[in-house]
Design a protein around this motif. Structure first.
Motif, PDB file in Angstrom:
ATOM      1  N   ARG A  58      10.040 -74.315  41.594  1.00  0.00           N
ATOM      2  CA  ARG A  58      11.010 -73.368  42.491  1.00  0.00           C
ATOM      3  C   ARG A  58      11.763 -74.294  43.276  1.00  0.00           C
ATOM      4  N   ASP A  80      15.388 -64.400  43.743  1.00  0.00           N
ATOM      5  CA  ASP A  80      16.352 -65.059  42.954  1.00  0.00           C
ATOM      6  C   ASP A  80      16.227 -66.631  43.055  1.00  0.00           C
ATOM      7  N   ARG A  81      15.371 -67.171  43.142  1.00  0.00           N
ATOM      8  CA  ARG A  81      15.322 -68.781  43.310  1.00  0.00           C
ATOM      9  C   ARG A  81      15.844 -69.333  42.119  1.00  0.00           C
ATOM     10  N   ASP A  82      16.318 -70.606  42.171  1.00  0.00           N
ATOM     11  CA  ASP A  82      16.450 -71.600  40.840  1.00  0.00           C
ATOM     12  C   ASP A  82      15.191 -72.017  40.558  1.00  0.00           C
ATOM     13  N   GLU A  83      14.778 -71.514  39.585  1.00  0.00           N
ATOM     14  CA  GLU A  83      13.326 -71.931  38.898  1.00  0.00           C
ATOM     15  C   GLU A  83      13.145 -72.136  37.414  1.00  0.00           C
ATOM     16  N   LYS A  84      12.145 -72.831  37.214  1.00  0.00           N
ATOM     17  CA  LYS A  84      11.865 -72.949  35.640  1.00  0.00           C
ATOM     18  C   LYS A  84      10.305 -72.612  35.551  1.00  0.00           C
ATOM     19  N   HIS A 136      19.564 -70.754  45.564  1.00  0.00           N
ATOM     20  CA  HIS A 136      19.781 -69.508  44.658  1.00  0.00           C
ATOM     21  C   HIS A 136      19.599 -69.839  43.187  1.00  0.00           C
ATOM     22  N   ALA A 137      19.383 -68.860  42.284  1.00  0.00           N
ATOM     23  CA  ALA A 137      19.229 -68.868  40.899  1.00  0.00           C
ATOM     24  C   ALA A 137      21.019 -69.284  40.556  1.00  0.00           C
TER      25      ALA A 137
END
Lengths: 259, 111
Positions: A116, A35-39, A120-121
């Motif tokens: 990434r 659940d990483r903060d990513e695009k 966390h997301a």
């Protein structure tokens, strides 16, 4: 009988899970969780293409991306970034001001890689950061901001409620210039007022365009609320229709300036 | 548009017109300078002069009071309605920034 058996099995599962929870120490390995903060890397490449095609809006600027904390407690210390996929692992340097550029890598695009962060997301707000040279420190240039909006749309950077109508608007040819959309920008400092300046022409932006809506309908889906005091919006269609040009400056009157 | 949506829109918009006691409608820069004293006027003073505002509070302890003539800022929170009607289209507004002690730090009358 069967219900009893099912209930017993369920209880055993819960007990086993609880036991595992107690006996196994939790270790969070940054950068490997799901659940990483990513695009999407492909989407951000699309944003970079839009920048190149529309560079005339900001000829004296280059494209960087920038992240901001989206929630209280999100540390910007130790922030690390990589382009990550099944067969991809490219570290991306991050500047002290949390800006970065992305390399173009066809293999990473084919791998459907993600850009990434080790957070966390939902931890970060993502934006394009396009700043022409020679713009005064407490001002932004209108053409730079319009280009930021276009890159953000193409790159799917901004968090929003993914209702079909919103998605349709985001996929329009040029929603930034043709629709009164609400894209939330972050000023460098808490802002009290914004004045448009072009030569001798001056106009104060409505205060309604500052600090976001009073009561956001779905705050968990918004990425600007934590930095509300720095937020402003720009209605590009209206401004360009009124004759303001790309070189128009938005001058910021900070909350902490002397009146 | 279905009648129910028309009714809802009419109800919402009717409830979103302007903020305050109407004093801002005819306020001039000179009278604003008399009524609002930076570093001295309090929230109670401003409330007495202009009525209830649309209030935004910030994490830094500051607070912004906004008086609008036309639509109130709450309209801007309504999805899709805010694409058609927006308080940013108002011609006249008074915004007042209070510091952490509840005293006016800045104000601006836009007319």
């Amino acid at each position: 009988m069967r219900k009893t058996w099912l209930a017993g099995a369920a209880w055993l599962c819960i007990a086993a899970a609880a036991l595992a929870e107690q006996s196994v120490p939790k270790v969070e390995v940054q950068g490997t969780a799901q659940d990483r903060d990513e695009k999407s890397y492909r989407a951000m490449l699309a944003g970079m293409d839009v920048f190149e095609k529309n560079h005339g809006l900001a000829p004296a600027a280059s494209l960087r991306f920038k992240v901001f904390p989206r929630r209280a407690g999100v540390s910007m210390e130790g922030l690390m970034l990589q382009i990550a996929g099944d067969r991809t692992g490219i570290p991306v340097p991050l500047a002290p001001d949390q800006t970065f550029t992305l390399p173009k890598n066809a293999a990473a695009a084919d791998d459907d890689a993600m850009v990434r962060f080790n957070r966390h997301a939902g931890s970060l707000a993502w934006r394009a950061d396009i700043r022409s040279r020679d713009v005064p420190p407490n001002a932004r240039r209108l053409g730079d901001l319009l280009l930021e909006c276009r890159v953000a749309m193409a790159g799917d950077l901004v968090a929003y409620v993914h209702h079909p109508i919103n998605m349709l608007i985001a996929k329009m040819d040029d929603p930034c210039r043709t629709m009164p959309i609400n894209l939330f920008y972050f000023a460098d400092r808490p802002v009290f007022s914004v004045t448009l300046v072009s030569g001798s022409r001056r106009s104060i932006l409505p205060a309604a365009l500052l600090h976001g809506p009073v009561a956001p309908m779905m705050p968990d889906h918004e990425d600007w609320i934590f930095l509300r005091e720095r937020v402003y919006m720009v209605r590009f269609k209206s401004l360009y229709d009124q004759g303001w040009t790309d070189d128009t400056l938005l001058q910021f009157d900070d909350m902490d300036d002397d009146a | 548009m279905r009648p129910i949506w028309l009714c809802i829109a009419a109800f919402v918009l009717a409830g979103c017109a302007s903020t305050g006691n109407g004093a801002v409608k005819t306020l001039t820069q000179e009278r604003a300078a008399q009524a609002i004293v930076i570093g001295k006027s309090t929230k109670a003073d401003i409330g007495a002069a202009f009525g209830a505002a649309s209030i935004t509070t910030f994490a830094n302890g500051y607070e912004l009071w906004l008086y609008q003539v036309g639509y109130a800022k709450v309209v801007d929170s309504l999805p899709y309605v805010n694409l058609v009607v927006n308080s940013a289209d108002n011609k006249r507004e008074l915004s007042i920034l209070f510091d952490r002690n509840g005293v006016v730090k800045k104000y601006q009358l836009r007319e």
